[in-house]
Design a protein around this motif. Sequence first.
Motif, mmCIF file in Angstrom:
data_model
loop_
_atom_site.group_PDB
_atom_site.id
_atom_site.type_symbol
_atom_site.label_atom_id
_atom_site.label_comp_id
_atom_site.label_asym_id
_atom_site.label_seq_id
_atom_site.Cartn_x
_atom_site.Cartn_y
_atom_site.Cartn_z
ATOM 1 N N ASN A 24 3.849 10.344 8.769
ATOM 2 C CA ASN A 24 2.834 10.218 9.815
ATOM 3 C C ASN A 24 1.492 9.849 9.217
ATOM 4 O O ASN A 24 1.062 10.449 8.229
ATOM 5 N N SER A 25 0.822 8.890 9.854
ATOM 6 C CA SER A 25 -0.478 8.438 9.389
ATOM 7 C C SER A 25 -1.566 8.841 10.381
ATOM 8 O O SER A 25 -1.330 8.889 11.581
ATOM 9 N N SER A 26 -2.753 9.094 9.844
ATOM 10 C CA SER A 26 -3.883 9.434 10.707
ATOM 11 C C SER A 26 -4.499 8.179 11.332
ATOM 12 O O SER A 26 -5.290 8.275 12.269
ATOM 13 N N THR A 27 -4.164 7.014 10.798
ATOM 14 C CA THR A 27 -4.691 5.759 11.344
ATOM 15 C C THR A 27 -3.567 4.756 11.534
ATOM 16 O O THR A 27 -2.493 4.890 10.959
ATOM 17 N N THR A 28 -3.836 3.777 12.351
ATOM 18 C CA THR A 28 -2.843 2.732 12.600
ATOM 19 C C THR A 28 -2.623 1.905 11.343
ATOM 20 O O THR A 28 -3.574 1.545 10.645
ATOM 21 N N LEU A 29 -1.386 1.610 11.080
ATOM 22 C CA LEU A 29 -1.013 0.874 9.867
ATOM 23 C C LEU A 29 -0.679 -0.572 10.190
ATOM 24 O O LEU A 29 -0.125 -0.875 11.246
ATOM 25 N N SER A 30 -0.995 -1.461 9.270
ATOM 26 C CA SER A 30 -0.571 -2.850 9.448
ATOM 27 C C SER A 30 0.913 -2.983 9.113
ATOM 28 O O SER A 30 1.629 -3.779 9.715
ATOM 29 N N ASN A 31 1.360 -2.224 8.165
ATOM 30 C CA ASN A 31 2.789 -2.160 7.866
ATOM 31 C C ASN A 31 3.066 -0.886 7.077
ATOM 32 O O ASN A 31 2.133 -0.177 6.686
ATOM 33 N N ILE A 32 4.318 -0.587 6.888
ATOM 34 C CA ILE A 32 4.688 0.593 6.110
ATOM 35 C C ILE A 32 5.823 0.216 5.169
ATOM 36 O O ILE A 32 6.694 -0.599 5.514
ATOM 37 N N GLN A 33 5.779 0.791 3.993
ATOM 38 C CA GLN A 33 6.808 0.537 3.000
ATOM 39 C C GLN A 33 7.463 1.855 2.606
ATOM 40 O O GLN A 33 6.875 2.924 2.743
ATOM 41 N N TRP A 34 8.682 1.740 2.134
ATOM 42 C CA TRP A 34 9.416 2.901 1.640
ATOM 43 C C TRP A 34 9.872 2.650 0.208
ATOM 44 O O TRP A 34 10.303 1.529 -0.126
ATOM 45 N N TYR A 35 9.760 3.712 -0.591
ATOM 46 C CA TYR A 35 10.134 3.655 -1.992
ATOM 47 C C TYR A 35 11.035 4.839 -2.333
ATOM 48 O O TYR A 35 10.945 5.901 -1.715
ATOM 49 N N LYS A 36 11.868 4.617 -3.352
ATOM 50 C CA LYS A 36 12.706 5.694 -3.875
ATOM 51 C C LYS A 36 12.403 5.872 -5.357
ATOM 52 O O LYS A 36 12.299 4.879 -6.092
ATOM 53 N N GLN A 37 12.268 7.122 -5.759
ATOM 54 C CA GLN A 37 12.021 7.418 -7.171
ATOM 55 C C GLN A 37 13.080 8.392 -7.652
ATOM 56 O O GLN A 37 13.150 9.531 -7.187
ATOM 57 N N ARG A 38 13.904 7.941 -8.579
ATOM 58 C CA ARG A 38 14.888 8.838 -9.167
ATOM 59 C C ARG A 38 14.191 9.792 -10.126
ATOM 60 O O ARG A 38 13.123 9.475 -10.659
ATOM 61 N N PRO A 39 14.782 10.958 -10.376
ATOM 62 C CA PRO A 39 14.174 11.914 -11.311
ATOM 63 C C PRO A 39 13.889 11.260 -12.661
ATOM 64 O O PRO A 39 14.761 10.632 -13.261
ATOM 65 N N GLY A 40 12.640 11.377 -13.126
ATOM 66 C CA GLY A 40 12.257 10.782 -14.401
ATOM 67 C C GLY A 40 12.015 9.293 -14.351
ATOM 68 O O GLY A 40 11.706 8.684 -15.377
ATOM 69 N N GLY A 41 12.139 8.695 -13.185
ATOM 70 C CA GLY A 41 11.993 7.242 -13.070
ATOM 71 C C GLY A 41 10.702 6.828 -12.401
ATOM 72 O O GLY A 41 9.775 7.619 -12.255
ATOM 73 N N HIS A 42 10.661 5.579 -12.012
ATOM 74 C CA HIS A 42 9.486 5.052 -11.350
ATOM 75 C C HIS A 42 9.847 4.687 -9.914
ATOM 76 O O HIS A 42 11.022 4.474 -9.593
ATOM 77 N N PRO A 43 8.849 4.595 -9.038
ATOM 78 C CA PRO A 43 9.151 4.221 -7.647
ATOM 79 C C PRO A 43 9.739 2.814 -7.573
ATOM 80 O O PRO A 43 9.268 1.895 -8.250
ATOM 81 N N VAL A 44 10.740 2.680 -6.718
ATOM 82 C CA VAL A 44 11.389 1.387 -6.506
ATOM 83 C C VAL A 44 11.283 1.030 -5.032
ATOM 84 O O VAL A 44 11.630 1.835 -4.165
ATOM 85 N N PHE A 45 10.797 -0.151 -4.762
ATOM 86 C CA PHE A 45 10.602 -0.621 -3.392
ATOM 87 C C PHE A 45 11.935 -0.732 -2.672
ATOM 88 O O PHE A 45 12.895 -1.306 -3.196
ATOM 89 N N LEU A 46 11.980 -0.180 -1.451
ATOM 90 C CA LEU A 46 13.193 -0.281 -0.632
ATOM 91 C C LEU A 46 13.028 -1.306 0.482
ATOM 92 O O LEU A 46 13.873 -2.195 0.657
ATOM 93 N N ILE A 47 11.941 -1.164 1.267
ATOM 94 C CA ILE A 47 11.830 -1.999 2.451
ATOM 95 C C ILE A 47 10.406 -1.982 2.983
ATOM 96 O O ILE A 47 9.639 -1.069 2.669
ATOM 97 N N GLN A 48 10.066 -2.973 3.782
ATOM 98 C CA GLN A 48 8.786 -3.016 4.472
ATOM 99 C C GLN A 48 9.033 -3.232 5.962
ATOM 100 O O GLN A 48 9.846 -4.076 6.342
ATOM 101 N N LEU A 49 8.323 -2.480 6.775
ATOM 102 C CA LEU A 49 8.383 -2.641 8.229
ATOM 103 C C LEU A 49 7.010 -3.096 8.705
ATOM 104 O O LEU A 49 5.990 -2.546 8.267
#
Lengths: 113, 111
Positions: A24-49
């Motif tokens: 949930n965002s306090s302001t309107t978003l132009s888009n939103i992205q989702w990332y997954k980070q495995r333990p000990g790893g770095h964030p990996v881009f999944l998708i953009q809406l």
Amino acid sequence: GQQVMQIPQYQHVQEGEDFTTYCNSSTTLSNIQWYKQRPGGHPVFLIQLVKSGEVKKQKRLTFQFGEAKKNSSLHITATQTTDVGTYFCAGNILTGGGNKLTFGTGTQLKVEL
Amino acid sequence: DAGITQSPRYKITETGRQVTLMCHQTWSHSYMFWYRQDLGHGLRLIYYSAAADITDKGEVPDGYVVSRSKTENFPLTLESATRSQTSVYFCASRRDDYGYTFGSGTRLTVV
């Protein structure tokens, strides 16, 4: 400043159960992205809406963007041990300096056999 | 993710020392970013750059300096390291208006 909140903070599930994280965002978003980070790893881009009410699917993952473009969700059907990690949403707002992502605090998913 | 590399992977430094974290990308992406990740705070933006010689502050810029003389490099310098700067630092780049690609991170410990 803009805040992006995610719930829950942690989630333990049995393999095969479903999982959902909410953003949930306090302001309107132009888009939103989702990332997954495995333990000990770095964030990996999944998708953009981008569009209001948009729904996208990637195999067992379903992503939704709210009508008001202030909230989003990620749903995983029939979790597997490979789904373990932290899932972050990241909201993009237009500023004078261009798009900057603001990350949510993440939901840590643990999957037990 | 081989196109964006961070060095070093691990660093231990003493309070008050200057330390520079390196970030190099091979794609010629215009935008580059530095984030720090701490438990309970997620990823917080330190600085970002829209192009060579153009940088701007993020959410938590105090105590950090950046430069971008070449498109492919975006080093982050801690001028006088403090214990509160112990963190995992991620560099990222972005292709147009799309998802970010993150480096593998630098785990920095200030003692």
